[in-house]
Design an enzyme around this catalytic site. Structure first.
Site, PDB file in Angstrom:
ATOM      1  N   HIS A  58       0.852  -1.197   0.000  1.00 52.00           N
ATOM      2  CA  HIS A  58       0.000   0.000   0.000  1.00 52.00           C
ATOM      3  C   HIS A  58       0.887   1.246   0.000  1.00 52.00           C
ATOM      4  O   HIS A  58       1.299   1.738   1.039  1.00 52.00           O
ATOM      5  CB  HIS A  58      -0.898   0.008   1.234  1.00 52.00           C
ATOM      6  CG  HIS A  58      -1.921   1.096   1.242  1.00 52.00           C
ATOM      7  ND1 HIS A  58      -3.101   0.993   1.937  1.00 52.00           N
ATOM      8  CD2 HIS A  58      -1.950   2.323   0.643  1.00 52.00           C
ATOM      9  CE1 HIS A  58      -3.813   2.089   1.767  1.00 52.00           C
ATOM     10  NE2 HIS A  58      -3.114   2.923   0.993  1.00 52.00           N
ATOM     11  N   HIS A  60       1.747   5.101  -2.337  1.00 52.95           N
ATOM     12  CA  HIS A  60       1.327   6.062  -3.370  1.00 52.95           C
ATOM     13  C   HIS A  60       2.581   6.656  -4.016  1.00 52.95           C
ATOM     14  O   HIS A  60       3.363   7.336  -3.350  1.00 52.95           O
ATOM     15  CB  HIS A  60       0.473   7.173  -2.755  1.00 52.95           C
ATOM     16  CG  HIS A  60      -0.799   6.676  -2.145  1.00 52.95           C
ATOM     17  ND1 HIS A  60      -1.979   6.591  -2.841  1.00 52.95           N
ATOM     18  CD2 HIS A  60      -1.067   6.204  -0.898  1.00 52.95           C
ATOM     19  CE1 HIS A  60      -2.924   6.104  -2.054  1.00 52.95           C
ATOM     20  NE2 HIS A  60      -2.392   5.857  -0.870  1.00 52.95           N
ATOM     21  N   ASN A  92      -4.805   5.630  -7.596  1.00 54.15           N
ATOM     22  CA  ASN A  92      -5.348   6.996  -7.663  1.00 54.15           C
ATOM     23  C   ASN A  92      -4.342   8.001  -8.228  1.00 54.15           C
ATOM     24  O   ASN A  92      -3.973   8.985  -7.595  1.00 54.15           O
ATOM     25  CB  ASN A  92      -5.868   7.453  -6.299  1.00 54.15           C
ATOM     26  CG  ASN A  92      -4.819   7.416  -5.206  1.00 54.15           C
ATOM     27  OD1 ASN A  92      -3.780   6.774  -5.345  1.00 54.15           O
ATOM     28  ND2 ASN A  92      -5.091   8.091  -4.113  1.00 54.15           N
ATOM     29  N   HIS A 231      -5.405  -0.003   5.831  1.00 54.12           N
ATOM     30  CA  HIS A 231      -5.136   0.900   6.965  1.00 54.12           C
ATOM     31  C   HIS A 231      -6.186   0.853   8.088  1.00 54.12           C
ATOM     32  O   HIS A 231      -6.908   1.813   8.341  1.00 54.12           O
ATOM     33  CB  HIS A 231      -4.938   2.336   6.492  1.00 54.12           C
ATOM     34  CG  HIS A 231      -5.869   2.820   5.427  1.00 54.12           C
ATOM     35  ND1 HIS A 231      -7.236   2.679   5.469  1.00 54.12           N
ATOM     36  CD2 HIS A 231      -5.617   3.479   4.261  1.00 54.12           C
ATOM     37  CE1 HIS A 231      -7.785   3.219   4.399  1.00 54.12           C
ATOM     38  NE2 HIS A 231      -6.821   3.702   3.655  1.00 54.12           N
ATOM     39  N   ASP A 304       1.161   2.978   3.678  1.00 55.48           N
ATOM     40  CA  ASP A 304       0.278   4.018   3.131  1.00 55.48           C
ATOM     41  C   ASP A 304       1.093   5.288   2.859  1.00 55.48           C
ATOM     42  O   ASP A 304       0.653   6.407   3.137  1.00 55.48           O
ATOM     43  CB  ASP A 304      -0.891   4.314   4.066  1.00 55.48           C
ATOM     44  CG  ASP A 304      -1.988   5.139   3.405  1.00 55.48           C
ATOM     45  OD1 ASP A 304      -1.926   5.349   2.172  1.00 55.48           O
ATOM     46  OD2 ASP A 304      -2.898   5.586   4.121  1.00 55.48           O
ATOM     47  N   GLY A 323      -2.417  12.531   4.734  1.00 54.24           N
ATOM     48  CA  GLY A 323      -1.354  11.599   4.392  1.00 54.24           C
ATOM     49  C   GLY A 323       0.025  11.992   4.851  1.00 54.24           C
ATOM     50  O   GLY A 323       0.349  13.183   4.958  1.00 54.24           O
TER      51      GLY A 323
END
Length: 422
Positions: A58, A60, A92, A231, A304, A323
């Protein structure tokens, strides 16, 4: 023929530690055991921890579309220096990973710039809008795709999640769910607890997470598909996951380093670096998460990793984006503030960083003779301070700047190649 000999390793393998040597020949583990053979390079680890390198399912990477926040190159460098050998990026991006062409473009970008093994999820719905399920059958054919996730948004419509689960099951693939019931959201920025009330901030309640988890797990009871909860932050979610696993369903869940270490009590000066989604919750929630890791209910620790540009994250807490970054210092933070505090055993943490995520996504995290070497080593006695100037990420949005940690990376071997040697 290139031979690399790792001497005097404290190797974690088969859920146990042993003091041994590891001989690697042309990227393949040739021998595990006492070894005095000649090698082109010898690294004496002097008893340092040696493990399969970590797997983050996980993260980004922001590319394409948000390269001002992070790139595949900088995000994967952060992973590399955190001891990770494999990462899975969320969908995303802009455009999001919802069709074959975008996923193929991402694959080419990773082949060019990724510094560790990098995968992605396909979106569940087109544009992450929750209205139309993507062409799952086509997207899963891409080797870089390991499952389906609309992370950043929960799938609000019951019928769309049911359709996605049913189609994913037919493909023997997995739904990786960001669980957030938008009917419970009211523009909040931190947990709906004492800190929010004391500072006049709109809170985010726990029901916004666990109500959608409850819905999804009822669907799993009907469909019996593979399903993973992102999460986890609430004690109610922990209880729901535990009950589903006890019923024998193929479900799993992850928590993040920040939810293991921090609570709403740690927020200082309404600083936006303490704003993440889901938010930092109560001590009771944190205790439930730690117990769930110890009990094997939660089997994955995932970062995350969510980088943002400095000007974006410098806004007031109620206006700043959610975040924090997490790849580079996840392990030393957990080792220092969880393992050394006696809250979770080191063996359990390593399982949650390697075999747990590997099992969730049908990857391999074993260390065996004849296999490609994917190994990282840490000096657990070396203490240092997390500083902005040492970050490999393009971003610096983390509440852990200035924290002292133990556990310095010595080396990281990814897919048989020694990429880091400190």
């Amino acid at each position: 023929m290139m031979r690399l000999l790792l001497k005097n390793a404290h190797l974690y393998r088969h859920q146990a530690f042993s003091d041994t040597d590891v001989l690697i020949e042309d990227g393949i583990i040739k021998k595990i055991g006492a070894c005095n053979e000649e090698a082109d390079q010898v690294i004496d680890l002097h008893g340092a921890l040696l493990s399969h390198n970590f797997i983050d399912i996980h993260t980004h990477l922001r590319e394409p579309g948000f390269e001002h926040k992070e790139t595949i190159s900088t995000g994967s460098a952060s992973a590399l220096y955190g001891g990770y050998g494999t990462i899975v990026a969320m969908a995303n991006t802009l455009p999001c990973m919802d069709d074959k062409e975008t996923i193929e473009d991402f694959t080419k970008r990773c082949e060019k710039d990724a510094q560790v093994k990098t995968y992605t999820y396909s979106a569940i719905t087109e544009g992450l809008k929750g209205q139309k399920v993507v062409d799952m059958e086509e997207n899963i054919k891409q080797p870089i795709v390991l499952g389906f996730s609309d992370d950043g948004k929960g799938v609000q419509k019951d019928e769309k999640m049911k359709e996605a689960m049913t189609r994913a099951k037919a493909l023997d693939s997995i739904i990786v769910a960001h669980c957030e019931d938008e009917s419970e959201l009211h523009g909040g920025c931190i947990h709906e607890g004492h800190y929010a009330k004391e500072h006049g901030l709109i809170g985010i309640n726990s029901a916004s997470e666990y109500k959608q988890v409850d819905r999804d797990l009822h669907l799993v009871d009907e469909i019996h598909n593979r399903y993973h909860i992102c999460h986890i932050s609430t004690k109610e979610t922990v209880a729901l996951l535990g009950a589903s696993r006890a019923r024998g369903e193929r479900v799993s869940g992850e928590t993040s380093p920040h939810h293991l270490i921090l609570t709403e009590d740690n927020i200082q000066d309404c600083h936006p670096n303490y704003k993440m989604n889901p938010p930092l919750r109560t001590k009771e929630d944190r205790d439930a998460i730690i117990k769930a890791v110890n009990d094997g209910v939660i089997t994955v620790i995932a970062t995350d990793h969510a980088p943002h540009a400095r000007d974006e994250k410098s806004k007031p807490i109620d206006k700043a984006p959610f975040g924090i970054i997490g790849l580079q210092h996840a392990f030393p933070l957990i080792y220092t503030y969880i393992v050394e505090e006696g809250l979770i055993k080191l063996e359990t943490v390593l399982d949650c960083l390697t075999t747990g995520p590997a099992k969730t996504l049908n990857l391999d995290a074993s260390i065996e003779e004849g296999m490609k070497a994917d190994l990282c080593a840490f000096d657990l006695n070396k203490e240092y301070t997390i500083k902005e100037e040492d970050l490999k990420s393009k971003a610096c949005n983390t509440p852990f700047l200035g924290w002292k940690v133990k556990g310095a990376l010595i080396m990281n071997i990814v897919d048989g190649q020694l990429l880091v040697e400190e």
